[in-house]
Scaffold this active site. Structure first.
Site, PDB file in Angstrom:
ATOM      1  N   LYS A   1     -26.725  35.840   4.385  1.00  0.00           N
ATOM      2  CA  LYS A   1     -25.452  35.090   4.447  1.00  0.00           C
ATOM      3  C   LYS A   1     -24.299  36.054   4.716  1.00  0.00           C
ATOM      4  O   LYS A   1     -24.455  37.279   4.576  1.00  0.00           O
ATOM      5  CB  LYS A   1     -25.234  34.346   3.127  1.00  0.00           C
TER       6      LYS A   1
ATOM      7  N   TYR B   1       3.841  54.542   1.544  1.00  0.00           N
ATOM      8  CA  TYR B   1       4.698  53.458   1.048  1.00  0.00           C
ATOM      9  C   TYR B   1       4.958  53.611  -0.449  1.00  0.00           C
ATOM     10  O   TYR B   1       4.033  53.833  -1.233  1.00  0.00           O
ATOM     11  CB  TYR B   1       4.029  52.100   1.297  1.00  0.00           C
TER      12      TYR B   1
ATOM     13  N   MET C   1      -1.789  49.504   6.421  1.00  0.00           N
ATOM     14  CA  MET C   1      -2.573  48.571   7.236  1.00  0.00           C
ATOM     15  C   MET C   1      -3.563  49.293   8.150  1.00  0.00           C
ATOM     16  O   MET C   1      -4.716  48.870   8.301  1.00  0.00           O
ATOM     17  CB  MET C   1      -1.642  47.678   8.077  1.00  0.00           C
TER      18      MET C   1
ATOM     19  N   ARG D   1     -22.197  26.218 -11.749  1.00  0.00           N
ATOM     20  CA  ARG D   1     -21.499  26.234 -10.475  1.00  0.00           C
ATOM     21  C   ARG D   1     -22.117  25.161  -9.580  1.00  0.00           C
ATOM     22  O   ARG D   1     -21.454  24.238  -9.165  1.00  0.00           O
ATOM     23  CB  ARG D   1     -21.664  27.645  -9.883  1.00  0.00           C
TER      24      ARG D   1
HETATM   25  C1  LIG Z   1     -26.197  35.453  -2.529  1.00  0.00           C
HETATM   26  C2  LIG Z   1     -27.326  34.824  -3.237  1.00  0.00           C
HETATM   27  C3  LIG Z   1     -28.483  35.559  -3.527  1.00  0.00           C
HETATM   28  C4  LIG Z   1     -28.593  37.062  -3.304  1.00  0.00           C
HETATM   29  O1  LIG Z   1     -27.889  37.729  -4.338  1.00  0.00           O
HETATM   30  P1  LIG Z   1     -27.902  39.328  -4.452  1.00  0.00           P
HETATM   31  O2  LIG Z   1     -27.210  39.612  -5.735  1.00  0.00           O
HETATM   32  O3  LIG Z   1     -27.126  39.829  -3.279  1.00  0.00           O
HETATM   33  O4  LIG Z   1     -29.309  39.751  -4.413  1.00  0.00           O
HETATM   34  C5  LIG Z   1     -29.554  34.878  -4.084  1.00  0.00           C
HETATM   35  N1  LIG Z   1     -29.476  33.563  -4.357  1.00  0.00           N
HETATM   36  C6  LIG Z   1     -28.360  32.831  -4.128  1.00  0.00           C
HETATM   37  C7  LIG Z   1     -28.330  31.390  -4.485  1.00  0.00           C
HETATM   38  C8  LIG Z   1     -27.245  33.442  -3.573  1.00  0.00           C
HETATM   39  O5  LIG Z   1     -26.145  32.719  -3.350  1.00  0.00           O
END
Ligand SMILES: *Cc1c(COP(=O)(O)O)cnc(C)c1O
Length: 362
Positions: A35, A255, A303, A131
């Protein structure tokens, strides 16, 4: 002839790291979590590299799955948040996409749709993250609705760990207990482990692991642990020194002058700023490598640039700078920015040149 700010990705390192995760439970399966553009590493490159070795991939949403399918990736792809609108189901069932189902909307959409092919459902149980996912009672009902449904080709019991990176917490044990007690009524393949669960919680090793961060070479634990020692960092962020200044005691840098020199100081200005994805929150003292020598960030990140202390270093105009990567762990930089390696990796912007390690020198 270009700004040197570069992200180098080592795909062999990712393949190596996948095997480290896989070796924890060789008889079971591990989906590669790609992802968020493979945590900033380039989802298409990573998926093509891993495809021969993995049973499938996991992404957050259909847009990320479509990108992989359009690039020719064929293995199953799990949508970790499932679908958001019912019109996604047609693509899902035609393109071998697996979907999480975590709420009543998704449940009803699947049971009432008229699908070309049945879908593979990862039915999500809330074991404590609070969640996504059904409560245990709602889960059992949802499972009954889907179990023999003609539009469902399979069900996997899925949940997500809240605290697997914290080895002193008892929460993982409690989550796995809740998970397994629902499993007794709903016997299907199971999946609960993220990277931390895969590496350190044997009871969380179920039919399917879901490692993410460790594929990219970053330990989910402190970063100086024995797991980190076996991983290969896959992302290296580099740039170069584009200006050098000799400053006197009392002179300030950048800055708001957040760093005031206490001694004669030689500073280097580096072509790397928050618009490249280097965090503006990085504090004075954040480690940086210049010509392979360890030094520190001084002054506020702007930046397009940041400033480092070159006093006493063998370094000057054009010197190579590593912000994190093979020689300086993202896990070491992250606490100086009040964050974790995940946000460093996913924050790199499109202004940064990207290259694959195999293409170095081209
Ligand atoms: C992102 C995610 C993972 C992977 O998590 P890591 O900590 O990067 O290994 C696994 N399961 C779900 C549901 C996730 O959203």
């Amino acid at each position: 002839m270009a700004r040197a700010t570069t992200l180098t990705i080592d795909l062999d390192a990712i393949a190596h790291n996948y095997q480290i995760a896989k070796a924890r439970a060789p008889a079971q399966q591990a989906l590669a979590v790609v992802k968020a553009n493979a945590y900033g590493h380039g989802a298409i490159d990573v998926a093509r590299k891993l495809e021969p070795d993995v049973p499938g991939f996991a992404v957050a949403c259909i847009e990320e799955a479509v990108e992989l399918r359009d690039a020719g990736v064929r293995k199953p792809i799990l949508l970790l948040e499932g679908f958001f609108t019912a019109d996604e189901l047609d693509y899902i069932c035609r393109h071998n996409i697996w979907t999480a189902v975590h709420n009543d909307f998704q449940l009803d959409a699947i049971t009432s749709a008229n699908l070309a092919e049945p879908v593979n459902v990862w039915l999500k149980l809330n074991t404590g993250m609070n969640r996504l996912g059904f409560s245990p009672d709602a889960y059992r009902l949802a499972y009954q609705k889907l179990k023999d449904h003609p539009q469902v080709s399979g069900i996997t019991l899925m949940s997500h760990l809240t605290s697997a990176d914290n080895l002193t917490s008892i929460e993982t044990r409690r989550q796995v207990e809740r998970f397994n007690s629902v499993y007794r009524d709903c016997p299907t393949p199971r999946s609960i482990a993220n990277s931390a669960g895969t590496m350190k919680h044997p009871t969380a090793l179920q039919d399917w692991q879901r490692p993410g961060i460790i594929l990219y070479g970053s330990s989910p634990f402190t970063g100086k642990d024995e797991i980190q020692a076996r991983l290969k960092p896959a992302m290296t962020l580099t740039s170069e020194v584009i200006a050098v200044h000799e400053l006197q005691p009392g002179e300030a840098i950048g800055y708001n002058g957040t760093w005031v020199c206490e001694r004669p100081t030689r500073i280097g200005t580096v072509a790397m700023g928050y618009a490249d994805g280097y965090p503006r929150q990085a504090k004075n003292g954040t480690p940086v490598l210049v010509n392979g020598q360890r030094t520190q960030l001084i002054g506020r990140v702007s930046m397009d640039m940041l400033t480092v202390d070159l006093t006493g270093l063998d370094a000057g105009l054009g010197s190579a700078v590593e912000l994190w990567g093979k020689n300086l762990l993202a896990n070491e930089v992250a606490p100086w920015c009040d964050t974790i390696s995940y946000t460093l990796f996913t924050g790199i912007t499109r202004r940064v040149h990207r290259k694959l390690k195999c293409c170095e020198g081209h």
